[in-house]
Design a protein around this motif. Structure first.
Motif, mmCIF file in Angstrom:
data_model
loop_
_atom_site.group_PDB
_atom_site.id
_atom_site.type_symbol
_atom_site.label_atom_id
_atom_site.label_comp_id
_atom_site.label_asym_id
_atom_site.label_seq_id
_atom_site.Cartn_x
_atom_site.Cartn_y
_atom_site.Cartn_z
ATOM 1 N N GLY A 183 -12.174 -9.040 5.262
ATOM 2 C CA GLY A 183 -11.245 -7.775 5.121
ATOM 3 C C GLY A 183 -10.065 -8.396 4.485
ATOM 4 N N LEU A 184 -10.004 -9.348 3.626
ATOM 5 C CA LEU A 184 -8.609 -10.005 2.979
ATOM 6 C C LEU A 184 -8.281 -8.778 2.205
ATOM 7 C CD1 LEU A 184 -6.792 -12.081 2.364
ATOM 8 C CD2 LEU A 184 -8.527 -12.479 0.391
ATOM 9 N N PHE A 185 -8.863 -8.000 1.230
ATOM 10 C CA PHE A 185 -8.497 -7.277 0.389
ATOM 11 C C PHE A 185 -7.954 -5.966 1.039
ATOM 12 C CE2 PHE A 185 -11.375 -9.169 -2.924
ATOM 13 C CZ PHE A 185 -10.531 -10.342 -3.178
ATOM 14 N N ALA A 186 -8.629 -5.341 2.136
ATOM 15 C CA ALA A 186 -8.230 -4.203 2.760
ATOM 16 C C ALA A 186 -6.963 -4.515 3.697
ATOM 17 C CB ALA A 186 -9.379 -3.773 3.622
ATOM 18 N N SER A 187 -6.983 -5.578 4.160
ATOM 19 C CA SER A 187 -5.757 -5.824 4.931
ATOM 20 C C SER A 187 -4.638 -5.873 4.141
ATOM 21 C CB SER A 187 -5.899 -7.242 5.716
ATOM 22 O OG SER A 187 -7.115 -7.262 6.506
ATOM 23 N N GLY A 188 -4.539 -6.722 2.787
ATOM 24 C CA GLY A 188 -3.524 -6.569 1.916
ATOM 25 C C GLY A 188 -3.060 -5.304 1.605
ATOM 26 N N ASP A 189 -4.025 -4.370 1.363
ATOM 27 C CA ASP A 189 -3.796 -2.602 0.745
ATOM 28 C C ASP A 189 -3.026 -2.337 2.044
ATOM 29 O OD1 ASP A 189 -4.920 -3.005 -1.496
ATOM 30 O OD2 ASP A 189 -6.547 -1.998 -0.686
ATOM 31 N N GLN A 190 -3.381 -2.396 3.402
ATOM 32 C CA GLN A 190 -2.512 -1.888 4.366
ATOM 33 C C GLN A 190 -1.212 -2.563 4.603
ATOM 34 O OE1 GLN A 190 -5.596 -2.528 7.562
ATOM 35 N NE2 GLN A 190 -6.704 -0.633 6.914
ATOM 36 N N ALA A 191 -1.109 -3.771 4.295
ATOM 37 C CA ALA A 191 0.130 -4.375 4.482
ATOM 38 C C ALA A 191 1.284 -3.983 3.613
ATOM 39 C CB ALA A 191 0.009 -5.971 4.525
ATOM 40 N N ALA A 192 0.832 -3.813 2.256
ATOM 41 C CA ALA A 192 1.597 -3.145 1.134
ATOM 42 C C ALA A 192 2.002 -1.864 1.504
ATOM 43 C CB ALA A 192 0.457 -2.953 -0.203
ATOM 44 N N GLU A 193 1.267 -0.985 1.987
ATOM 45 C CA GLU A 193 1.783 0.138 2.803
ATOM 46 C C GLU A 193 2.814 0.217 3.681
ATOM 47 O OE1 GLU A 193 0.615 3.592 2.214
ATOM 48 O OE2 GLU A 193 -1.266 3.188 1.014
ATOM 49 N N LEU A 194 2.614 -0.856 4.523
ATOM 50 C CA LEU A 194 3.769 -1.088 5.852
ATOM 51 C C LEU A 194 5.046 -1.705 4.996
ATOM 52 C CD1 LEU A 194 1.263 -2.377 8.446
ATOM 53 C CD2 LEU A 194 2.566 -0.304 8.632
ATOM 54 N N ASP A 195 4.863 -2.324 4.150
ATOM 55 C CA ASP A 195 6.033 -3.089 3.388
ATOM 56 C C ASP A 195 6.800 -1.896 2.725
ATOM 57 O OD1 ASP A 195 7.763 -5.314 2.502
ATOM 58 O OD2 ASP A 195 6.808 -5.339 0.576
ATOM 59 N N ALA A 196 6.247 -0.819 2.032
ATOM 60 C CA ALA A 196 6.962 -0.080 1.493
ATOM 61 C C ALA A 196 7.652 0.983 2.751
ATOM 62 C CB ALA A 196 6.105 1.045 0.832
ATOM 63 N N VAL A 197 7.104 1.358 3.644
ATOM 64 C CA VAL A 197 7.683 1.772 4.826
ATOM 65 C C VAL A 197 8.859 1.225 5.315
ATOM 66 C CG1 VAL A 197 7.363 2.556 7.194
ATOM 67 C CG2 VAL A 197 5.720 3.020 5.477
ATOM 68 N N PHE A 198 8.787 -0.339 5.448
ATOM 69 C CA PHE A 198 9.831 -1.221 5.876
ATOM 70 C C PHE A 198 11.052 -1.002 4.972
ATOM 71 C CE2 PHE A 198 10.039 -5.587 8.160
ATOM 72 C CZ PHE A 198 11.467 -5.635 8.105
ATOM 73 N N HIS A 199 10.809 -0.982 3.650
ATOM 74 C CA HIS A 199 11.914 -0.529 2.478
ATOM 75 C C HIS A 199 12.739 0.617 2.820
ATOM 76 C CE1 HIS A 199 9.729 -3.593 -0.468
ATOM 77 N NE2 HIS A 199 10.145 -4.242 0.550
ATOM 78 N N GLN A 200 12.250 1.474 3.619
ATOM 79 C CA GLN A 200 12.908 2.909 4.029
ATOM 80 C C GLN A 200 13.945 2.268 5.324
ATOM 81 O OE1 GLN A 200 12.679 5.685 2.200
ATOM 82 N NE2 GLN A 200 11.614 4.012 0.798
#
Length: 276
Positions: free
Chosen positions: A231-248
């Motif tokens: 699940g490497l690629f799916a986990s990366g997609d989810q981390a990208a979503e969380l990084d954007a939230v972190f930036h708020q």
């Protein structure tokens, strides 16, 4: 490709790419990442090259993403915006950066990272995409921005490579760790004296290059698939979503507001005062 970012040289079947932003601690800017991709694309299907070595001039391998704002890696410059990013656009930007790293992950030839000094934040993403890492005893690793600025979307592959407990420790505390600890955890293949680093990497690259280039591609793909199937690629997609939230977060906004008002060094000094 700008010679101010990268220098390239080929010896036998080994291509060496040298980071040449010593005055910027080899920070990863947008143009730097483009140049690195171009250099790799140029030899992707060139059978005269079997192995790529990534090394750097100066005291740092790379200190991570460039924070000075003039060559920002994403489309929104948080300095100009005082940290207040559009969430949807930021999410797409981060997913684009993630795809950049996955392109490097899928590069069909072995990449060896030669780390002589600091390798921080985005630098951890870079070496996570490499097949082998040889570090000098002077090397240091970590993600200082973990407390306040976000999580790289690959999360350095740490959850897979070193386990959940150590990953959480490094992210929660943002502490730097030595080359010796990195080797013990499996993030680094070998640790040698700085004076032996060039020789060790040259010998390793030459040894790997003895394997036929097509066979190397198969061996690399076979080992990569274990992570991809987990699940490497799916986990990366989810981390990208969380990084954007972190930036708020307030911490992100406040950091870049400080950069906009007083400069990067002042913001870093404030962070050190707060977090150590």
């Amino acid at each position: 490709m700008s010679p101010s970012n990268l220098l390239t040289a080929q010896h036998d079947k080994v291509l060496t790419i040298t980071f040449n932003r010593e005055d910027k601690m080899n920070a990863l800017s947008a143009s730097f990442l483009r140049d690195l991709k171009d250099a790799l694309d140029a030899v992707k299907h060139d059978d005269s090259v079997s192995v790529v070595v990534l090394k750097a001039h100066g005291k740092a391998f790379t200190t991570g993403y460039d924070l000075d704002g003039s060559d920002w890696v994403l489309s929104q410059n948080p300095i100009a915006l005082h940290g207040k990013l559009n969430l949807d656009r930021d999410r797409e930007d981060i997913k684009g950066l993630l795809e950049y790293w996955w392109t490097m992950w899928k590069f069909p030839k072995p990449i060896i990272a030669q780390v002589q000094g600091l390798c921080l934040s985005g630098g951890g993403e870079l070496i996570a995409m490499c097949d082998l890492v040889v570090a000098a005893e002077t090397a240091k690793f970590g993600h200082p921005a973990g407390r306040d600025l976000g999580i790289p979307p690959t999360v350095f592959l740490w959850p897979l490579l070193i386990g959940m407990k150590k990953t959480r420790e490094f992210l929660y505390t943002s502490r730097l760790f030595s080359a010796t600890e990195a080797e013990r955890l499996g993030l680094v293949n070998r640790v040698v004296a700085l004076s032996e680093l060039d020789k060790t990497v040259d010998e390793l690259a030459a040894d790997v290059a003895r394997t036929p280039v097509n066979n190397l591609a198969i061996l690399k793909q076979a080992t990569s698939r274990f992570y991809e199937n987990m699940g490497l690629f799916a986990s990366g997609d989810q981390a990208a979503e969380l990084d954007a939230v972190f930036h708020q977060s307030d911490s992100f906004v406040n950091f870049f507001a400080k950069v906009a008002e007083d400069g990067v060094q002042a913001a870093l000094a404030q962070r050190r005062k707060q977090f150590g």
